[in-house]
Motif scaffolding. Structure first.
Motif, PDB file in Angstrom:
ATOM      1  N   ILE A  33       4.390  -0.758   8.074  1.00 42.07           N
ATOM      2  CA  ILE A  33       5.613   0.032   8.137  1.00 42.07           C
ATOM      3  C   ILE A  33       5.239   1.505   8.083  1.00 42.07           C
ATOM      4  O   ILE A  33       4.128   1.864   7.695  1.00 42.07           O
ATOM      5  CB  ILE A  33       6.576  -0.323   6.984  1.00 42.07           C
ATOM      6  N   GLU A  34       6.158   2.345   8.477  1.00 38.71           N
ATOM      7  CA  GLU A  34       5.877   3.781   8.492  1.00 38.71           C
ATOM      8  C   GLU A  34       5.847   4.315   7.069  1.00 38.71           C
ATOM      9  O   GLU A  34       6.801   4.131   6.303  1.00 38.71           O
ATOM     10  CB  GLU A  34       6.946   4.509   9.307  1.00 38.71           C
ATOM     11  N   LEU A  35       4.749   4.966   6.733  1.00 42.15           N
ATOM     12  CA  LEU A  35       4.573   5.516   5.388  1.00 42.15           C
ATOM     13  C   LEU A  35       4.427   7.030   5.462  1.00 42.15           C
ATOM     14  O   LEU A  35       3.867   7.552   6.432  1.00 42.15           O
ATOM     15  CB  LEU A  35       3.331   4.907   4.720  1.00 42.15           C
ATOM     16  N   PRO A  36       4.891   7.750   4.454  1.00 37.77           N
ATOM     17  CA  PRO A  36       4.828   9.216   4.496  1.00 37.77           C
ATOM     18  C   PRO A  36       3.421   9.737   4.227  1.00 37.77           C
ATOM     19  O   PRO A  36       2.645   9.135   3.483  1.00 37.77           O
ATOM     20  CB  PRO A  36       5.786   9.635   3.371  1.00 37.77           C
ATOM     21  N   GLY A  37       3.121  10.883   4.834  1.00 39.87           N
ATOM     22  CA  GLY A  37       1.873  11.585   4.546  1.00 39.87           C
ATOM     23  C   GLY A  37       0.629  10.748   4.764  1.00 39.87           C
ATOM     24  O   GLY A  37       0.467  10.082   5.789  1.00 39.87           O
ATOM     25  N   LYS A  38      -0.245  10.763   3.756  1.00 37.87           N
ATOM     26  CA  LYS A  38      -1.511  10.034   3.831  1.00 37.87           C
ATOM     27  C   LYS A  38      -1.421   8.633   3.236  1.00 37.87           C
ATOM     28  O   LYS A  38      -2.447   7.985   3.007  1.00 37.87           O
ATOM     29  CB  LYS A  38      -2.606  10.825   3.113  1.00 37.87           C
ATOM     30  N   SER A  39      -0.192   8.159   2.997  1.00 37.36           N
ATOM     31  CA  SER A  39      -0.032   6.835   2.396  1.00 37.36           C
ATOM     32  C   SER A  39      -0.471   5.716   3.331  1.00 37.36           C
ATOM     33  O   SER A  39      -0.697   4.592   2.888  1.00 37.36           O
ATOM     34  CB  SER A  39       1.429   6.619   1.983  1.00 37.36           C
ATOM     35  N   GLY A  40      -0.572   6.029   4.635  1.00 41.69           N
ATOM     36  CA  GLY A  40      -1.019   5.008   5.582  1.00 41.69           C
ATOM     37  C   GLY A  40      -2.407   4.484   5.246  1.00 41.69           C
ATOM     38  O   GLY A  40      -2.684   3.280   5.353  1.00 41.69           O
ATOM     39  N   LYS A  41      -3.286   5.371   4.812  1.00 37.61           N
ATOM     40  CA  LYS A  41      -4.635   4.947   4.414  1.00 37.61           C
ATOM     41  C   LYS A  41      -4.588   4.085   3.167  1.00 37.61           C
ATOM     42  O   LYS A  41      -5.352   3.121   3.042  1.00 37.61           O
ATOM     43  CB  LYS A  41      -5.528   6.168   4.190  1.00 37.61           C
ATOM     44  N   ASP A  42      -3.684   4.417   2.260  1.00 38.73           N
ATOM     45  CA  ASP A  42      -3.517   3.573   1.078  1.00 38.73           C
ATOM     46  C   ASP A  42      -3.035   2.180   1.485  1.00 38.73           C
ATOM     47  O   ASP A  42      -3.454   1.178   0.898  1.00 38.73           O
ATOM     48  CB  ASP A  42      -2.509   4.203   0.117  1.00 38.73           C
ATOM     49  N   GLY A  43      -2.186   2.130   2.493  1.00 39.88           N
ATOM     50  CA  GLY A  43      -1.685   0.841   2.956  1.00 39.88           C
ATOM     51  C   GLY A  43      -2.782  -0.048   3.519  1.00 39.88           C
ATOM     52  O   GLY A  43      -2.854  -1.243   3.196  1.00 39.88           O
ATOM     53  N   THR A  44      -3.648   0.503   4.330  1.00 37.23           N
ATOM     54  CA  THR A  44      -4.747  -0.301   4.888  1.00 37.23           C
ATOM     55  C   THR A  44      -5.722  -0.724   3.787  1.00 37.23           C
ATOM     56  O   THR A  44      -6.294  -1.815   3.847  1.00 37.23           O
ATOM     57  CB  THR A  44      -5.485   0.486   5.984  1.00 37.23           C
ATOM     58  N   ARG A  45      -5.896   0.129   2.791  1.00 38.41           N
ATOM     59  CA  ARG A  45      -6.769  -0.241   1.673  1.00 38.41           C
ATOM     60  C   ARG A  45      -6.153  -1.383   0.863  1.00 38.41           C
ATOM     61  O   ARG A  45      -6.857  -2.295   0.418  1.00 38.41           O
ATOM     62  CB  ARG A  45      -7.019   0.988   0.789  1.00 38.41           C
ATOM     63  N   MET A  46      -4.832  -1.356   0.684  1.00 38.06           N
ATOM     64  CA  MET A  46      -4.161  -2.444  -0.027  1.00 38.06           C
ATOM     65  C   MET A  46      -4.305  -3.766   0.734  1.00 38.06           C
ATOM     66  O   MET A  46      -4.412  -4.837   0.131  1.00 38.06           O
ATOM     67  CB  MET A  46      -2.679  -2.114  -0.223  1.00 38.06           C
ATOM     68  N   ARG A  80       5.337  -0.077  -2.036  1.00 34.65           N
ATOM     69  CA  ARG A  80       5.859  -1.372  -2.466  1.00 34.65           C
ATOM     70  C   ARG A  80       6.288  -2.224  -1.279  1.00 34.65           C
ATOM     71  O   ARG A  80       5.932  -3.399  -1.179  1.00 34.65           O
ATOM     72  CB  ARG A  80       7.023  -1.158  -3.443  1.00 34.65           C
ATOM     73  N   ASP A  81       7.056  -1.636  -0.376  1.00 35.74           N
ATOM     74  CA  ASP A  81       7.495  -2.397   0.799  1.00 35.74           C
ATOM     75  C   ASP A  81       6.316  -2.769   1.688  1.00 35.74           C
ATOM     76  O   ASP A  81       6.297  -3.852   2.280  1.00 35.74           O
ATOM     77  CB  ASP A  81       8.512  -1.580   1.603  1.00 35.74           C
ATOM     78  N   GLU A  82       5.339  -1.875   1.780  1.00 41.18           N
ATOM     79  CA  GLU A  82       4.152  -2.172   2.592  1.00 41.18           C
ATOM     80  C   GLU A  82       3.407  -3.374   2.034  1.00 41.18           C
ATOM     81  O   GLU A  82       2.981  -4.261   2.792  1.00 41.18           O
ATOM     82  CB  GLU A  82       3.239  -0.940   2.626  1.00 41.18           C
ATOM     83  N   ILE A  83       3.264  -3.438   0.727  1.00 44.13           N
ATOM     84  CA  ILE A  83       2.549  -4.567   0.113  1.00 44.13           C
ATOM     85  C   ILE A  83       3.308  -5.869   0.339  1.00 44.13           C
ATOM     86  O   ILE A  83       2.718  -6.900   0.675  1.00 44.13           O
ATOM     87  CB  ILE A  83       2.321  -4.290  -1.390  1.00 44.13           C
ATOM     88  N   TYR A  84       4.626  -5.841   0.157  1.00 36.34           N
ATOM     89  CA  TYR A  84       5.404  -7.063   0.403  1.00 36.34           C
ATOM     90  C   TYR A  84       5.350  -7.461   1.882  1.00 36.34           C
ATOM     91  O   TYR A  84       5.285  -8.650   2.215  1.00 36.34           O
ATOM     92  CB  TYR A  84       6.846  -6.863  -0.046  1.00 36.34           C
ATOM     93  N   ALA A  85       5.373  -6.475   2.778  1.00 32.17           N
ATOM     94  CA  ALA A  85       5.258  -6.781   4.205  1.00 32.17           C
ATOM     95  C   ALA A  85       3.904  -7.419   4.516  1.00 32.17           C
ATOM     96  O   ALA A  85       3.809  -8.354   5.327  1.00 32.17           O
ATOM     97  CB  ALA A  85       5.457  -5.507   5.032  1.00 32.17           C
ATOM     98  N   GLN A  86       2.846  -6.933   3.872  1.00 31.40           N
ATOM     99  CA  GLN A  86       1.516  -7.509   4.085  1.00 31.40           C
ATOM    100  C   GLN A  86       1.455  -8.951   3.585  1.00 31.40           C
ATOM    101  O   GLN A  86       0.826  -9.815   4.205  1.00 31.40           O
ATOM    102  CB  GLN A  86       0.467  -6.645   3.388  1.00 31.40           C
TER     103      GLN A  86
END
Length: 249
Positions: A33-46, A80-86
């Protein structure tokens, strides 16, 4: 060439839509999902953490990977939503039963720790209802979701011991670590309406259908409702007092 290019692009786009929320054993290169700022990298790490915890890839200390996911979600609300989506992605068409079991365990731990954001709640609940076929399991995860929404996020991640208890079917929702601990899980009772200083609960209204005088009551009530207001009778005009006559000369 333009038609061929459009066909190839359309085919690729449709394939991406079909596979975006489907299990994979390889890391993702962008957040789901679309994440603000540099949170996209945190999402891939999660997602790498999730792969390691579920056993889809080999990582050391898988339980620590899950604790790190929860800690990050508590500190960074958009994650939070990114983790549930994953988790939804990795539990969709997962061919490995052990991996799926650990995925559901991770979801239970996360639901005990933090809720999804309001924009994601409805999609998440619909997915749970459609995906989980076992009634008792479906009830448990829906209850965890509703409790998470009602109680809010924990202030600290669960310990390893708490995680084991959650995975064993316990709930810690009212015991420790919550910002609004005084709130209990929602009890779905009758509709309640406050009138002035009184509280009326609709499921406690007296039922008179079995009383002996119920029929007479209904008859009288219907007769009363059927009555039409009578038109007011016209009032007779009041006789006017005779005017005094002047005396004759």
């Amino acid at each position: 060439w333009s038609n061929l290019k459009f066909t190839l692009f359309s085919s690729t786009r449709e394939e991406l839509q079909r596979t975006m929320f489907r299990w994979t054993k390889t890391p993702i290169h962008a957040s789901l999902i679309e994440l603000p700022g540099k949170s996209g990298k945190d999402g891939t790490r999660m997602f790498r953490n999730l792969l390691g915890y579920m056993g889809d890839r080999s990582y050391n200390f898988p339980e620590h990977l899950l604790i790190e996911m929860v800690t990050e979600a508590l500190d960074k609300v958009p994650l939070r939503d990114e983790i549930y989506a994953q988790m939804i992605k990795q539990l969709t068409q997962n061919p490995d039963s052990q991996s799926a079991f650990k995925g559901w365990s991770a979801m239970a731990v996360c639901l005990e720790a933090f809720p999804p954001n309001p924009e994601f709640e409805n999609y998440f609940e619909v997915w749970l209802r459609k995906t989980i076929k076992d009634a008792s399991k479906r009830t448990r995860y829906l209850t965890l979701l509703h409790q998470a929404i009602f109680c809010g996020a924990r202030t600290t991640p669960p310990t390893e011991n708490e995680m084991k208890r959650i995975m064993g079917g316990e709930t810690l929702r009212r015991k420790a670590g919550f910002q609004q601990e005084e709130k209990a899980a929602p009890q779905y009772q009758g509709l309640q309406v406050e009138v002035a200083d009184e509280q009326i609960e609709w499921n406690e209204v007296e039922d008179i259908s079995d009383r002996p005088d119920a029929k007479a009551y209904d008859t009288n009530r219907n007769n009363y409702n059927a009555r039409k207001p009578m038109a007011p009778k016209p009032m007779a005009p009041k006789p006017m007092a005779p005017k005094p006559m002047a005396p004759k000369p």
